[in-house]
Design an enzyme around this catalytic site. Sequence first.
Site: not given
Ligand code: NDP
Length: 295
Positions: A46, A51, A77, A108
């Site tokens: 995704d 982004y 998006k 989006h």
């Molecule tokens: P998430 O809930 O997926 O959390 C991401 C965070 O969790 C990062 O800081 C990552 O750190 C950390 N993390 C991931 N796996 C672990 C683990 N196993 N243990 C500990 N920490 C962990 O948040 P997002 O807001 O990024 O949502 C996911 C995706 O959804 C986005 O990346 C995007 O693609 C999409 N999205 C879409 C939106 C929309 O408007 N349509 C809005 C927001 C998100 P690290 O990367 O440092 O490992």
Amino acid sequence: MPAHKFVKLNTGAEMPALGLGTWRSQPGAVEKAVAHALKHGYRHIDTATAYAGNEKEVGEGIKQSEVPRGEIFLTTKLNNPDMRNAAAALDASLKALGTPYLDLWLMHWPCPMTKEGGPDKKCDWRDTWRDMEKVFKEHPEKVKAIGVSNFSVSYLRELLKFATVVPAVNQIESHPLCLQEDIVEECRKHGIVVTAYSPLGSDQAPLLEKPVVKKLAEKYKVAPSNILISLQVNRPGVTVIPKSVTPHRIEENAKIVDLTEEDIKELCELEKEDHIRFCKPYWTGWGNIGFPDLE
Ligand code: NDP
């Protein structure tokens, strides 16, 4: 390796229930993360034009992985400032991603924006949807499915009044503190698949600290992230896109467990104590037909 569960879209295509999110990463990190995920069995990525520069990195990561494009489900998006020029924005996305087609193209936010970042009052998101439908119908070689993101129940109902293509997907925030079950229900009624974003509570994954999440992780001998990700995969018609750029977390997050009804109920009860929407950009205040009900 990720559980190879798929959810069928209204186009007939199969969408892998687990994908890799790519928002908010340092330059260079996403390319490596995408390649790593694909090498470890992920088949759904995704991204979004919003982004900052990510699409190019995602494309590079796909190439680096050597996984054939046809095996990958790729979503991007349409950005808010591009809502007057959907067709051109799609071409720019395809070029940045280095791919001839998208598996899914989402609006989006239903929030047309000027290049300066304010509301674009002369652009109606309904017209943008019509433009997306036109591209989808006229260029099936470029877009396999279209959908929306951040659509509340009232926005969905408004869309369905005039749409000639029912969105394949609505991508929304969803986790135990903001389940948005009303939207999920509405989507199910219309055969729209939901993709849950921010399943771990977004940046720094705050939900991993919730005692019930830790307790269930111990019960199933998995990491807390697996519980939150599995919650979404266990909901009918829901897919999920946890983000990580950390190789061992990318691998770890792919473990899906079958939760019992009791486990799911316990996780869902968290919302009664505390309701938090983690992703609330400033433009959510602009809507005129229901952003208040995004709460
Ligand atoms: P998430 O809930 O997926 O959390 C991401 C965070 O969790 C990062 O800081 C990552 O750190 C950390 N993390 C991931 N796996 C672990 C683990 N196993 N243990 C500990 N920490 C962990 O948040 P997002 O807001 O990024 O949502 C996911 C995706 O959804 C986005 O990346 C995007 O693609 C999409 N999205 C879409 C939106 C929309 O408007 N349509 C809005 C927001 C998100 P690290 O990367 O440092 O490992």
